[in-house]
Design an enzyme around this catalytic site. Structure first.
Site, mmCIF file in Angstrom:
data_model
loop_
_atom_site.group_PDB
_atom_site.id
_atom_site.type_symbol
_atom_site.label_atom_id
_atom_site.label_comp_id
_atom_site.label_asym_id
_atom_site.label_seq_id
_atom_site.Cartn_x
_atom_site.Cartn_y
_atom_site.Cartn_z
ATOM 1 N N GLN A 10 0.830 -1.202 0.000
ATOM 2 C CA GLN A 10 0.000 0.000 0.000
ATOM 3 C C GLN A 10 0.866 1.254 0.000
ATOM 4 O O GLN A 10 0.543 2.241 -0.661
ATOM 5 C CB GLN A 10 -0.966 0.006 1.188
ATOM 6 N N SER A 45 -6.135 1.239 4.226
ATOM 7 C CA SER A 45 -6.705 0.616 3.041
ATOM 8 C C SER A 45 -7.582 -0.579 3.393
ATOM 9 O O SER A 45 -7.211 -1.419 4.215
ATOM 10 C CB SER A 45 -5.581 0.146 2.112
ATOM 11 N N HIS A 47 -7.977 -2.953 1.486
ATOM 12 C CA HIS A 47 -7.227 -4.108 1.001
ATOM 13 C C HIS A 47 -6.375 -4.709 2.117
ATOM 14 O O HIS A 47 -6.179 -5.917 2.174
ATOM 15 C CB HIS A 47 -6.335 -3.733 -0.178
ATOM 16 N N GLU A 92 -14.254 4.432 -8.248
ATOM 17 C CA GLU A 92 -13.413 3.303 -8.630
ATOM 18 C C GLU A 92 -14.345 2.161 -9.027
ATOM 19 O O GLU A 92 -14.843 1.429 -8.171
ATOM 20 C CB GLU A 92 -12.507 2.864 -7.478
ATOM 21 N N HIS A 95 -13.498 -1.449 -7.660
ATOM 22 C CA HIS A 95 -13.274 -1.720 -6.232
ATOM 23 C C HIS A 95 -14.565 -2.181 -5.547
ATOM 24 O O HIS A 95 -15.561 -1.464 -5.534
ATOM 25 C CB HIS A 95 -12.758 -0.444 -5.554
#
Length: 120
Positions: A10, A45, A47, A92, A95
């Site tokens: 990241q 994040s 993620h 996005e 995402h």
């Protein structure tokens, strides 16, 4: 295209975005602000939580299908363009975040983003 990311991954993504905007002539403050619209700060994040995936579609139709159907599998279109003011992240289309089937259905049916959902 992308699932779980480490802190270092990241950091690299974020730093690359900042460098991109600096190369385009933006001042440091502006480059940091613009980068933050497209890449989360390391440690922030989705993620890194393991709850988000980025899906790379061969055609744009894939994204339209995902926006209409992902909730059936517990995922939400995380950053719609009309919610940037609430999410702080530019649209996005790739995402998606896992929130579970029940929450995903409510978010989809109400046409809201995750920030609005958690406020309710």
């Amino acid at each position: 295209m992308s699932g779980y990311r480490t802190f270092d991954d990241q950091q690299r993504i974020y730093d690359d975005k900042v460098k991109k905007y600096r190369r385009q002539g933006y001042a440091d403050t502006e480059a940091l602000e613009l980068a933050g619209q497209y890449a989360a700060l390391p440690g922030c994040s989705e993620h890194q939580l393991g709850l988000a995936v980025d899906i790379n579609g061969a055609t744009y139709d894939v994204y339209l299908w995902l926006q209409e159907n992902s909730y059936k599998y517990g995922f939400i279109f995380r950053y719609p363009g009309n919610k940037t003011g609430l999410t702080g992240i530019a649209e996005e289309v790739w995402h998606y975040r896992y929130v579970g089937p029940e929450a995903a259905a409510e978010i989809y049916e109400q046409g809201i983003c995750l920030e609005e959902y958690v406020q309710n």
